[in-house]
Enzyme design. Structure first.
Site, PDB file in Angstrom:
ATOM      1  N   ARG A 168       1.008  -1.249   0.099  1.00 45.76           N
ATOM      2  CA  ARG A 168      -0.011   0.059  -0.057  1.00 45.76           C
ATOM      3  C   ARG A 168       0.835   1.028   0.014  1.00 45.76           C
ATOM      4  NH1 ARG A 168      -3.523  -3.115  -0.622  1.00 45.76           N
ATOM      5  NH2 ARG A 168      -5.677  -3.207   0.253  1.00 45.76           N
ATOM      6  N   SER A 238     -10.677  -0.144   3.424  1.00 47.41           N
ATOM      7  CA  SER A 238      -9.982  -0.655   4.358  1.00 47.41           C
ATOM      8  C   SER A 238      -9.540   0.575   5.066  1.00 47.41           C
ATOM      9  CB  SER A 238      -8.825  -1.325   4.017  1.00 47.41           C
ATOM     10  OG  SER A 238      -9.189  -2.676   3.596  1.00 47.41           O
ATOM     11  N   GLU A 334      -4.709   3.634   6.546  1.00 43.71           N
ATOM     12  CA  GLU A 334      -4.096   3.307   5.334  1.00 43.71           C
ATOM     13  C   GLU A 334      -4.848   4.567   4.535  1.00 43.71           C
ATOM     14  OE1 GLU A 334      -5.156   2.160   1.448  1.00 43.71           O
ATOM     15  OE2 GLU A 334      -6.324   0.957   2.910  1.00 43.71           O
TER      16      GLU A 334
HETATM   17  N1  EPU Z   1     -10.990 -10.741   9.829  1.00 46.01           N
HETATM   18  C1  EPU Z   1     -11.674 -10.659  11.012  1.00 46.01           C
HETATM   19  N2  EPU Z   1     -12.692  -9.852  11.173  1.00 46.01           N
HETATM   20  C2  EPU Z   1     -13.373  -9.350  10.160  1.00 46.01           C
HETATM   21  C3  EPU Z   1     -12.923  -9.260   8.668  1.00 46.01           C
HETATM   22  C4  EPU Z   1     -11.729 -10.110   8.689  1.00 46.01           C
HETATM   23  O1  EPU Z   1     -11.019 -10.988  11.918  1.00 46.01           O
HETATM   24  O2  EPU Z   1     -14.159  -8.430  10.486  1.00 46.01           O
HETATM   25  C5  EPU Z   1      -9.724 -11.503   9.509  1.00 46.01           C
HETATM   26  C6  EPU Z   1      -9.844 -12.957   9.242  1.00 46.01           C
HETATM   27  O3  EPU Z   1      -8.772 -13.727   9.799  1.00 46.01           O
HETATM   28  C7  EPU Z   1      -9.718 -12.857   7.646  1.00 46.01           C
HETATM   29  C8  EPU Z   1      -8.645 -11.781   7.538  1.00 46.01           C
HETATM   30  O4  EPU Z   1      -9.090 -10.707   8.446  1.00 46.01           O
HETATM   31  O5  EPU Z   1      -9.261 -14.133   7.422  1.00 46.01           O
HETATM   32  C9  EPU Z   1      -8.376 -11.235   6.318  1.00 46.01           C
HETATM   33  O6  EPU Z   1      -9.879 -10.798   5.961  1.00 46.01           O
HETATM   34  P1  EPU Z   1     -10.085 -10.112   4.338  1.00 46.01           P
HETATM   35  O7  EPU Z   1      -9.586 -11.431   3.393  1.00 46.01           O
HETATM   36  O8  EPU Z   1     -11.201  -9.519   4.260  1.00 46.01           O
HETATM   37  O9  EPU Z   1      -8.854  -9.212   4.237  1.00 46.01           O
HETATM   38  P2  EPU Z   1      -8.096  -8.048   4.754  1.00 46.01           P
HETATM   39  O10 EPU Z   1      -6.943  -8.096   5.195  1.00 46.01           O
HETATM   40  O11 EPU Z   1      -9.331  -7.479   6.010  1.00 46.01           O
HETATM   41  C10 EPU Z   1      -7.344  -6.907   2.671  1.00 46.01           C
HETATM   42  C11 EPU Z   1      -7.232  -5.457   2.066  1.00 46.01           C
HETATM   43  C12 EPU Z   1      -8.348  -5.221   1.159  1.00 46.01           C
HETATM   44  C13 EPU Z   1      -8.560  -6.324   0.423  1.00 46.01           C
HETATM   45  C14 EPU Z   1      -8.673  -7.734   1.039  1.00 46.01           C
HETATM   46  C15 EPU Z   1      -8.910  -9.016   0.106  1.00 46.01           C
HETATM   47  C16 EPU Z   1      -5.670  -4.286   3.456  1.00 46.01           C
HETATM   48  C17 EPU Z   1      -5.522  -3.117   4.293  1.00 46.01           C
HETATM   49  N3  EPU Z   1      -6.964  -4.585   2.982  1.00 46.01           N
HETATM   50  O12 EPU Z   1      -8.362  -6.558   3.903  1.00 46.01           O
HETATM   51  O13 EPU Z   1      -8.322  -4.116   0.727  1.00 46.01           O
HETATM   52  O14 EPU Z   1      -9.879  -6.192  -0.517  1.00 46.01           O
HETATM   53  O15 EPU Z   1      -7.470  -7.975   1.813  1.00 46.01           O
HETATM   54  O16 EPU Z   1      -7.583  -9.184  -0.690  1.00 46.01           O
HETATM   55  O17 EPU Z   1      -4.689  -4.632   3.058  1.00 46.01           O
HETATM   56  C18 EPU Z   1      -8.984  -1.848   0.787  1.00 46.01           C
HETATM   57  O18 EPU Z   1      -7.768  -1.635   0.827  1.00 46.01           O
HETATM   58  O19 EPU Z   1      -9.657  -0.692   0.818  1.00 46.01           O
HETATM   59  C19 EPU Z   1      -9.417  -3.169   0.887  1.00 46.01           C
HETATM   60  C20 EPU Z   1     -10.564  -3.419   1.072  1.00 46.01           C
END
Ligand code: EPU
Length: 338
Positions: A168, A238, A334
């Site tokens: 990012r 995010s 972010e």
């Molecule tokens: N999780 C929780 N609680 C929640 C949601 C998620 O504990 O409410 C945990 C779970 O363990 C889950 C893990 O977080 O397995 C990962 O969740 P997710 O796949 O939704 O990914 P994220 O790390 O929350 C990142 C990006 C997103 C992107 C997704 C999918 C960042 C800051 N965010 O989110 O990007 O869509 O991966 O690849 O890296 C954005 O940047 O605006 C964005 C939405």
């Protein structure tokens, strides 16, 4: 015959429609240049003003008026620069809608951006924060970024290596010295699905070798289930980055939260989930006044009706303090805050 275009410069423009959190702030000077030449002209016309480059406004919000020049590039156009049997190089204007560009690539069989389907925003913003999702980052497909330097108004192009991409992050985000006018992508003309992200593989279960369109549709389904519609609940995706930890910080965290997700990102660094930490700090679905954590995804802060960005930063500080006190990790936004 020569044709002269007159650029419209506006004063005291309300920025509320230009940020997806819908906070109010005035730009003292505002303009929307249609080309790289117009962008240079406007920079040279206001050499001493503070400058802010706005994309579609999906990753920032305002807490106060901007006492300077806000430039929202309106540079459009998508065209093929070169191609051979395996690759195609496509240049897209900074103001093109990101997801329309992804759809164009998928419809034409060009592989590389499909995992980035439905990310809101403009093409010009994609290198700034090196957008990423489902195991793909913009840096994987960007060949070149064309810019205008804010200090001089000169054109400057960056190769992929020169962009200084990180998680990012990029030279454009770190320095704030360049306005992006277009991005050149290098995409593949054949596609073989590779497993990169467990959520996506689950969504594609039962499809032995998914097509580009099937991958795009799977991602659209996941995102629509998890992420709020900004037209109904204003937000900026995010809110925090996922924290990157050293080995000893990771060990400390695992003592406090043995079930914390940990991803080894190489070079002795580990990523954990900010959403998980926010959940464990008791903030899932929590609301303070007009601002809250989205019920279905804790990484998203949503606006229930304030026009004041400071209410969002107050709530952000509460989450940061609670996570820091409980787990010793400082969550960094972010989203960009002005
Ligand atoms: N999780 C929780 N609680 C929640 C949601 C998620 O504990 O409410 C945990 C779970 O363990 C889950 C893990 O977080 O397995 C990962 O969740 P997710 O796949 O939704 O990914 P994220 O790390 O929350 C990142 C990006 C997103 C992107 C997704 C999918 C960042 C800051 N965010 O989110 O990007 O869509 O991966 O690849 O890296 C954005 O940047 O605006 C964005 C939405």
């Amino acid at each position: 015959m020569s044709i002269f275009f007159v650029m419209i410069i506006k004063y005291n423009v309300q920025l509320q429609p230009h940020n997806s959190f819908r906070t109010k702030a005035l730009a003292r000077i505002f303009c929307e240049p249609q080309s790289a030449e117009e962008l240079s002209e406007i920079i040279n016309a206001f050499p001493d003003e503070r400058k802010l480059i706005l994309g579609a406004g999906f990753n920032l919000f305002f807490t106060k008026d901007f006492d300077g020049l806000v430039i929202k590039p309106a540079i459009k156009g998508v065209h093929i620069l070169s191609e051979n049997d395996r690759f195609v190089e496509i240049e897209a204007g900074a103001a093109e809608d990101w997801d329309r560009f992804v759809k164009y690539c998928v419809d034409n069989g060009y592989a590389g951006v499909e995992n980035l389907s439905l990310i809101p925003g403009s093409v010009g913003a994609s290198p700034v924060q090196n957008i990423g999702a489902y195991g793909t980052e913009a840096m994987d497909v960007i060949a070149k970024v064309k810019t205008v330097e804010l200090r001089t108004g000169n054109n400057k192009a960056f190769s992929n290596e020169e962009c200084g991409f990180g998680y990012r992050n990029s030279i454009f985000k770190r320095t704030g010295l360049y306005a992006i006018t277009s991005v050149v992508f290098r995409l593949e003309k054949s596609f073989h699905y590779k497993e990169k992200y467990i959520d996506l593989s689950r969504e594609l279960e039962g499809i032995p070798s998914p097509t580009l369109a099937q991958v795009r549709n799977a991602i659209i389904s996941i995102r629509n289930r998890k992420l709020p519609d900004y037209t109904l609940l204003p937000n900026a995706g995010s809110f925090f980055g996922n924290p990157v930890l050293t080995e000893s910080e990771k060990d400390q965290l695992q003592l406090k939260l043995p079930d914390a997700p940990i991803y080894n990102v190489g070079e002795g660094q580990f990523k954990t989930s900010a959403a998980f930490l926010i959940d464990k700090a008791g903030y899932k679905g929590k609301r303070h006044g007009m601002v809250g954590v989205y019920q279905r995804h804790s990484l998203i802060i949503v606006n229930y009706g304030t026009e004041n960005g400071r209410e969002i930063t107050d709530f952000m500080h509460k989450i940061q303090q609670e996570v820091q006190q409980r787990f010793g990790i400082m969550l960094e936004p972010e989203v960009r805050i002005y």
